[in-house]
Design a protein around this motif. Structure first.
Motif, PDB file in Angstrom:
ATOM      1  N   ARG A   1       1.016  -0.935   0.081  1.00 17.65           N
ATOM      2  CA  ARG A   1       0.323  -0.408  -0.247  1.00 17.65           C
ATOM      3  C   ARG A   1       0.787   1.563  -0.002  1.00 17.65           C
ATOM      4  O   ARG A   1       0.888   2.115   0.447  1.00 17.65           O
ATOM      5  CB  ARG A   1      -0.869  -0.225   1.361  1.00 17.65           C
ATOM      6  CG  ARG A   1      -1.863  -1.148   1.249  1.00 17.65           C
ATOM      7  CD  ARG A   1      -3.042  -1.144   2.222  1.00 17.65           C
ATOM      8  NE  ARG A   1      -3.285  -1.811   2.821  1.00 17.65           N
ATOM      9  CZ  ARG A   1      -4.407  -2.389   3.113  1.00 17.65           C
ATOM     10  NH1 ARG A   1      -4.825  -1.598   4.075  1.00 17.65           N
ATOM     11  NH2 ARG A   1      -5.095  -3.862   3.736  1.00 17.65           N
ATOM     12  N   GLY A   2       1.796   1.355  -0.732  1.00 18.26           N
ATOM     13  CA  GLY A   2       2.952   2.671  -1.103  1.00 18.26           C
ATOM     14  C   GLY A   2       2.951   3.716  -2.451  1.00 18.26           C
ATOM     15  O   GLY A   2       1.527   3.717  -2.598  1.00 18.26           O
ATOM     16  N   ALA A   3       3.424   4.080  -3.014  1.00 13.78           N
ATOM     17  CA  ALA A   3       3.448   5.418  -3.990  1.00 13.78           C
ATOM     18  C   ALA A   3       3.692   4.077  -5.288  1.00 13.78           C
ATOM     19  O   ALA A   3       3.279   5.496  -5.584  1.00 13.78           O
ATOM     20  CB  ALA A   3       4.432   6.142  -3.215  1.00 13.78           C
ATOM     21  N   ILE A   4       3.633   3.323  -5.231  1.00 11.81           N
ATOM     22  CA  ILE A   4       3.863   2.655  -6.631  1.00 11.81           C
ATOM     23  C   ILE A   4       4.390   0.777  -6.427  1.00 11.81           C
ATOM     24  O   ILE A   4       4.803   0.430  -5.297  1.00 11.81           O
ATOM     25  CB  ILE A   4       6.341   3.335  -7.211  1.00 11.81           C
ATOM     26  CG1 ILE A   4       7.163   2.715  -5.638  1.00 11.81           C
ATOM     27  CG2 ILE A   4       6.499   4.420  -6.895  1.00 11.81           C
ATOM     28  CD1 ILE A   4       8.443   2.491  -6.417  1.00 11.81           C
ATOM     29  N   PRO A   5       3.802   0.956  -7.711  1.00 14.32           N
ATOM     30  CA  PRO A   5       3.806  -1.328  -8.221  1.00 14.32           C
ATOM     31  C   PRO A   5       4.983  -1.787  -7.668  1.00 14.32           C
ATOM     32  O   PRO A   5       5.763  -1.341  -8.275  1.00 14.32           O
ATOM     33  CB  PRO A   5       2.962  -0.828  -8.802  1.00 14.32           C
ATOM     34  CG  PRO A   5       3.010   0.178  -9.883  1.00 14.32           C
ATOM     35  CD  PRO A   5       3.414   1.498  -9.041  1.00 14.32           C
ATOM     36  N   PHE A   6       4.957  -2.485  -7.282  1.00 12.93           N
ATOM     37  CA  PHE A   6       6.065  -3.814  -7.190  1.00 12.93           C
ATOM     38  C   PHE A   6       5.706  -5.179  -7.805  1.00 12.93           C
ATOM     39  O   PHE A   6       4.628  -5.345  -7.767  1.00 12.93           O
ATOM     40  CB  PHE A   6       6.519  -3.863  -5.845  1.00 12.93           C
ATOM     41  CG  PHE A   6       7.091  -2.707  -5.425  1.00 12.93           C
ATOM     42  CD1 PHE A   6       8.655  -3.191  -4.914  1.00 12.93           C
ATOM     43  CD2 PHE A   6       6.497  -2.131  -4.233  1.00 12.93           C
ATOM     44  CE1 PHE A   6       9.280  -2.088  -4.118  1.00 12.93           C
ATOM     45  CE2 PHE A   6       6.986  -0.878  -4.102  1.00 12.93           C
ATOM     46  CZ  PHE A   6       8.993  -1.186  -3.646  1.00 12.93           C
ATOM     47  N   VAL A   7       6.765  -5.345  -8.461  1.00 14.19           N
ATOM     48  CA  VAL A   7       6.545  -6.962  -9.399  1.00 14.19           C
ATOM     49  C   VAL A   7       7.815  -7.662  -8.421  1.00 14.19           C
ATOM     50  O   VAL A   7       9.154  -7.462  -8.047  1.00 14.19           O
ATOM     51  CB  VAL A   7       6.770  -7.047 -10.242  1.00 14.19           C
ATOM     52  CG1 VAL A   7       6.613  -8.403 -11.258  1.00 14.19           C
ATOM     53  CG2 VAL A   7       6.311  -5.545 -11.095  1.00 14.19           C
TER      54      VAL A   7
END
Length: 264
Positions: free
Chosen positions: A96-102
């Motif tokens: 639930r942060g500022a940028i998406p992660f893979v």
């Protein structure tokens, strides 16, 4: 391209708009200690300030074998509780942060490694990756958010099966269960993850932020409350200058239409 930086525990590389964060303890199958969590948190915060998307990976033949048991076995009870809560705060910056992660996964994705991957929005696994939750056999319980994140991905009954019996699950089966989004050939997960991250980095920043922060909260709400929040987020994202520019580009045929998948 920025050269990779390393704390000795976690590597960091900025590749265009994508940050690549790597667990760097291959001799320990990238087991997670308190120091690893601290280094990982620092890298996630840095990525959130200078990248548009990020990839989580592990150096060597394994993504992550989970909790560093040598450290955990010596902890007093209260310190174990505090340590778990530190994992929660760190992984929440990913979910639930500022940028998406893979998450790009190979080899062992076990225990806390699975919990870390579950915090990412998208999971890419090489065909030889395998997943396990051996906490029952170790006399412990998940402490990195798995009881919430993994259970919601694959179902509490499947998670219980893995924890109670020590069952390991291959990448293809985990994809069918919902714990993996993409399965690649051996050695291809990182390239696939970076390509997906680059695609997400092109999205409107507010739209990405809404997906990361609204969707998991709506999931926890009643249907009526969720629909209300959806309306608010829809209005907020549409009202941004970037949304207006992108919508005009589509209406003026300067942006492509949605196409059927190539394998349809």
């Amino acid at each position: 391209m920025d050269q990779p930086a390393s704390s000795g525990l976690v590597t960091y590389e900025l590749r265009g708009q994508v940050a690549i964060i790597g667990l760097d303890r291959p001799e320990k199958r990238n087991a997670i200690s308190d120091r690893v969590v601290a280094a990982l948190t620092e890298a996630v915060v840095r990525a959130s300030s200078e990248a548009k998307a990020a990839v989580l990976t592990g150096r060597g033949p394994h993504f992550c074998a989970g909790l560093d048991l040598a450290e955990h076995v010596e902890k007093p009870l209260i310190e174990a509780v505090k340590g778990s809560r530190t994992w929660h705060r760190s992984f929440d910056l990913i979910e639930r942060g500022a940028i998406p992660f893979v998450a790009a996964m190979q080899g062992a994705v076990v225990g806390g490694g699975f919990e870390l991957a579950a915090a990412a929005q998208i999971r890419v696994a090489e065909s030889g990756a395998f997943f396990g939750l051996p906490e029952g056999q170790r006399g412990i319980f998940v402490g990195g958010g798995g009881s919430v994140r993994i259970a919601r991905l694959i179902g509490a009954h499947r998670m219980a099966d893995m924890m109670l019996t020590g069952r390991t699950v291959g990448a293809a089966e985990m994809e069918r269960w919902g714990g993996v989004n993409y399965v690649t050939g051996e050695g291809e997960a990182l390239d696939k993850a970076v390509a997906l991250a680059e695609r997400m980095a092109e999205n409107a920043e507010m739209s990405n932020y809404a997906v990361l922060n609204a969707l998991p909260r709506i999931r926890d709400m009643s249907s009526e409350d969720g629909l209300f929040v959806e309306s608010i987020m829809s209005a907020l994202t549409t009202a941004t200058p970037e949304a207006e520019a992108r919508l005009r580009a589509f209406l003026e045929k300067r942006a492509g239409k949605v196409e059927a998948p190539k394998d349809a």
